[in-house]
Motif scaffolding. Structure first.
Motif, PDB file in Angstrom:
ATOM      1  N   LEU A   1       0.827  -1.205   0.000  1.00  0.00           N
ATOM      2  CA  LEU A   1       0.000   0.000   0.000  1.00  0.00           C
ATOM      3  C   LEU A   1       0.865   1.261   0.000  1.00  0.00           C
ATOM      4  O   LEU A   1       0.537   2.247  -0.667  1.00  0.00           O
ATOM      5  CB  LEU A   1      -0.969  -0.035   1.175  1.00  0.00           C
ATOM      6  CG  LEU A   1      -1.933  -1.235   1.175  1.00  0.00           C
ATOM      7  CD1 LEU A   1      -2.810  -1.215   2.418  1.00  0.00           C
ATOM      8  CD2 LEU A   1      -2.756  -1.298  -0.100  1.00  0.00           C
TER       9      LEU A   1
ATOM     10  N   ASP B   1       0.755   4.118  -2.888  1.00  0.00           N
ATOM     11  CA  ASP B   1       0.676   5.560  -2.600  1.00  0.00           C
ATOM     12  C   ASP B   1       1.751   6.328  -3.357  1.00  0.00           C
ATOM     13  O   ASP B   1       1.474   7.345  -3.989  1.00  0.00           O
ATOM     14  CB  ASP B   1       0.830   5.820  -1.095  1.00  0.00           C
ATOM     15  CG  ASP B   1      -0.430   5.558  -0.287  1.00  0.00           C
ATOM     16  OD1 ASP B   1      -1.542   5.658  -0.841  1.00  0.00           O
ATOM     17  OD2 ASP B   1      -0.286   5.259   0.913  1.00  0.00           O
TER      18      ASP B   1
ATOM     19  N   LYS C   1      -4.939   7.401  -3.570  1.00  0.00           N
ATOM     20  CA  LYS C   1      -5.789   6.246  -3.276  1.00  0.00           C
ATOM     21  C   LYS C   1      -7.281   6.544  -3.347  1.00  0.00           C
ATOM     22  O   LYS C   1      -8.077   5.619  -3.490  1.00  0.00           O
ATOM     23  CB  LYS C   1      -5.418   5.635  -1.928  1.00  0.00           C
ATOM     24  CG  LYS C   1      -5.592   6.540  -0.743  1.00  0.00           C
ATOM     25  CD  LYS C   1      -5.036   5.860   0.492  1.00  0.00           C
ATOM     26  CE  LYS C   1      -4.974   6.796   1.673  1.00  0.00           C
ATOM     27  NZ  LYS C   1      -4.321   6.143   2.818  1.00  0.00           N
ATOM     28  N   THR C   2      -7.683   7.800  -3.295  1.00  0.00           N
ATOM     29  CA  THR C   2      -9.107   8.127  -3.445  1.00  0.00           C
ATOM     30  C   THR C   2      -9.564   7.976  -4.888  1.00  0.00           C
ATOM     31  O   THR C   2     -10.757   8.002  -5.162  1.00  0.00           O
ATOM     32  CB  THR C   2      -9.424   9.560  -2.969  1.00  0.00           C
ATOM     33  OG1 THR C   2      -8.806  10.507  -3.844  1.00  0.00           O
ATOM     34  CG2 THR C   2      -8.985   9.782  -1.532  1.00  0.00           C
TER      35      THR C   2
ATOM     36  N   THR D   1      -9.017  -2.809  -7.684  1.00  0.00           N
ATOM     37  CA  THR D   1      -7.854  -3.476  -7.103  1.00  0.00           C
ATOM     38  C   THR D   1      -8.071  -4.982  -7.166  1.00  0.00           C
ATOM     39  O   THR D   1      -9.136  -5.477  -6.806  1.00  0.00           O
ATOM     40  CB  THR D   1      -7.641  -3.058  -5.635  1.00  0.00           C
ATOM     41  OG1 THR D   1      -7.472  -1.642  -5.579  1.00  0.00           O
ATOM     42  CG2 THR D   1      -6.422  -3.733  -5.037  1.00  0.00           C
TER      43      THR D   1
ATOM     44  N   TRP E   1      -5.749  -3.250   4.948  1.00  0.00           N
ATOM     45  CA  TRP E   1      -6.466  -2.634   3.826  1.00  0.00           C
ATOM     46  C   TRP E   1      -7.566  -1.704   4.318  1.00  0.00           C
ATOM     47  O   TRP E   1      -7.669  -0.551   3.879  1.00  0.00           O
ATOM     48  CB  TRP E   1      -7.049  -3.729   2.930  1.00  0.00           C
ATOM     49  CG  TRP E   1      -8.037  -3.251   1.911  1.00  0.00           C
ATOM     50  CD1 TRP E   1      -9.393  -3.220   2.043  1.00  0.00           C
ATOM     51  CD2 TRP E   1      -7.758  -2.727   0.610  1.00  0.00           C
ATOM     52  NE1 TRP E   1      -9.977  -2.713   0.902  1.00  0.00           N
ATOM     53  CE2 TRP E   1      -8.992  -2.403   0.010  1.00  0.00           C
ATOM     54  CE3 TRP E   1      -6.598  -2.508  -0.117  1.00  0.00           C
ATOM     55  CZ2 TRP E   1      -9.092  -1.876  -1.277  1.00  0.00           C
ATOM     56  CZ3 TRP E   1      -6.698  -1.984  -1.394  1.00  0.00           C
ATOM     57  CH2 TRP E   1      -7.929  -1.675  -1.958  1.00  0.00           C
ATOM     58  N   ASP E   2      -8.396  -2.186   5.241  1.00  0.00           N
ATOM     59  CA  ASP E   2      -9.536  -1.402   5.731  1.00  0.00           C
ATOM     60  C   ASP E   2      -9.082  -0.108   6.398  1.00  0.00           C
ATOM     61  O   ASP E   2      -9.754   0.923   6.268  1.00  0.00           O
ATOM     62  CB  ASP E   2     -10.381  -2.222   6.700  1.00  0.00           C
ATOM     63  CG  ASP E   2     -11.127  -3.363   6.021  1.00  0.00           C
ATOM     64  OD1 ASP E   2     -11.229  -3.372   4.773  1.00  0.00           O
ATOM     65  OD2 ASP E   2     -11.594  -4.265   6.748  1.00  0.00           O
TER      66      ASP E   2
ATOM     67  N   TRP F   1      -6.461   1.555   5.550  1.00  0.00           N
ATOM     68  CA  TRP F   1      -5.817   2.384   4.520  1.00  0.00           C
ATOM     69  C   TRP F   1      -6.821   3.042   3.577  1.00  0.00           C
ATOM     70  O   TRP F   1      -6.620   4.175   3.143  1.00  0.00           O
ATOM     71  CB  TRP F   1      -4.844   1.492   3.730  1.00  0.00           C
ATOM     72  CG  TRP F   1      -4.106   2.151   2.617  1.00  0.00           C
ATOM     73  CD1 TRP F   1      -3.013   2.982   2.720  1.00  0.00           C
ATOM     74  CD2 TRP F   1      -4.357   2.015   1.210  1.00  0.00           C
ATOM     75  NE1 TRP F   1      -2.588   3.358   1.471  1.00  0.00           N
ATOM     76  CE2 TRP F   1      -3.403   2.778   0.531  1.00  0.00           C
ATOM     77  CE3 TRP F   1      -5.313   1.315   0.470  1.00  0.00           C
ATOM     78  CZ2 TRP F   1      -3.356   2.858  -0.858  1.00  0.00           C
ATOM     79  CZ3 TRP F   1      -5.264   1.393  -0.907  1.00  0.00           C
ATOM     80  CH2 TRP F   1      -4.298   2.167  -1.551  1.00  0.00           C
ATOM     81  N   VAL F   2      -7.894   2.354   3.232  1.00  0.00           N
ATOM     82  CA  VAL F   2      -8.857   2.878   2.255  1.00  0.00           C
ATOM     83  C   VAL F   2      -9.670   4.004   2.904  1.00  0.00           C
ATOM     84  O   VAL F   2     -10.291   3.811   3.933  1.00  0.00           O
ATOM     85  CB  VAL F   2      -9.811   1.762   1.756  1.00  0.00           C
ATOM     86  CG1 VAL F   2     -10.906   2.328   0.869  1.00  0.00           C
ATOM     87  CG2 VAL F   2      -9.037   0.696   1.007  1.00  0.00           C
TER      88      VAL F   2
ATOM     89  N   HIS G   1     -14.391   5.761  -0.391  1.00  0.00           N
ATOM     90  CA  HIS G   1     -13.569   5.645  -1.603  1.00  0.00           C
ATOM     91  C   HIS G   1     -13.128   4.212  -1.886  1.00  0.00           C
ATOM     92  O   HIS G   1     -12.106   3.998  -2.546  1.00  0.00           O
ATOM     93  CB  HIS G   1     -12.341   6.556  -1.499  1.00  0.00           C
ATOM     94  CG  HIS G   1     -12.680   8.001  -1.454  1.00  0.00           C
ATOM     95  ND1 HIS G   1     -12.983   8.731  -2.572  1.00  0.00           N
ATOM     96  CD2 HIS G   1     -12.805   8.840  -0.403  1.00  0.00           C
ATOM     97  CE1 HIS G   1     -13.258   9.976  -2.221  1.00  0.00           C
ATOM     98  NE2 HIS G   1     -13.163  10.069  -0.911  1.00  0.00           N
ATOM     99  N   ALA G   2     -13.870   3.239  -1.412  1.00  0.00           N
ATOM    100  CA  ALA G   2     -13.504   1.843  -1.666  1.00  0.00           C
ATOM    101  C   ALA G   2     -13.646   1.539  -3.162  1.00  0.00           C
ATOM    102  O   ALA G   2     -14.686   1.827  -3.760  1.00  0.00           O
ATOM    103  CB  ALA G   2     -14.384   0.904  -0.858  1.00  0.00           C
TER     104      ALA G   2
ATOM    105  N   ARG H   1     -13.208  -4.393  -6.150  1.00  0.00           N
ATOM    106  CA  ARG H   1     -12.104  -5.207  -5.653  1.00  0.00           C
ATOM    107  C   ARG H   1     -12.389  -6.676  -5.839  1.00  0.00           C
ATOM    108  O   ARG H   1     -13.528  -7.132  -5.722  1.00  0.00           O
ATOM    109  CB  ARG H   1     -11.899  -4.922  -4.164  1.00  0.00           C
ATOM    110  CG  ARG H   1     -10.629  -5.523  -3.601  1.00  0.00           C
ATOM    111  CD  ARG H   1     -10.543  -5.309  -2.107  1.00  0.00           C
ATOM    112  NE  ARG H   1     -10.793  -6.579  -1.435  1.00  0.00           N
ATOM    113  CZ  ARG H   1     -10.432  -6.843  -0.192  1.00  0.00           C
ATOM    114  NH1 ARG H   1      -9.862  -5.929   0.556  1.00  0.00           N
ATOM    115  NH2 ARG H   1     -10.685  -8.022   0.337  1.00  0.00           N
TER     116      ARG H   1
END
Length: 115
Positions: free
Chosen positions: A44, A48, A58-59, A64, A81-82, A84-85, A89-90, A93
């Motif tokens: 991640l 970035d 990432k927005t 992914t 992951w959760d 970081w997102v 903005h998910a 995936r």
């Protein structure tokens, strides 16, 4: 015709490919041999940095694909992951199990983003 721009290109692949305002990243892996949570964070962090290099973040991730060497690591990867997102903005995936380039790699992320 829209130009294609490649960054960090070697014989086998480019780390970033741009087509118009769509950005494709090569598969990102973390520190070989580290626990899956650290490998996930490494991936991640690389995502970035690569997105920032071409004016995205990432927005703006559209999709992914995540490959885990073993689905037993699904919860540990998702915890990182959760966090970081950004909320709201998910991206689209998919996550599946696959044998990665070496047994020391536990997770790989492939990203498509917009500028």
């Amino acid at each position: 015709m829209t130009d294609i721009t490649r960054h960090h290109t070697a014989t086998r692949m480019s780390q970033i490919v741009e087509l118009g305002d769509t950005i494709y990243l090569a598969g990102q892996v973390g520190t070989a041999g580290a626990p899956v949570a650290q490998q996930t964070q490494d991936c991640l962090d690389k995502i970035d940095a690569l997105l920032a290099e071409v004016g995205s973040d990432k927005t703006r991730i559209l999709q992914t694909t995540i490959w885990l060497a073993d689905m037993k690591d699904f919860a540990a990867m998702n915890a990182v992951w959760d966090a970081w997102v950004p909320e709201g903005h998910a991206p689209a995936r998919a996550c599946g199990e696959a044998r990665l380039a070496t047994p020391e790699y536990l997770v790989e992320f492939i990203v498509v983003a917009a500028r």
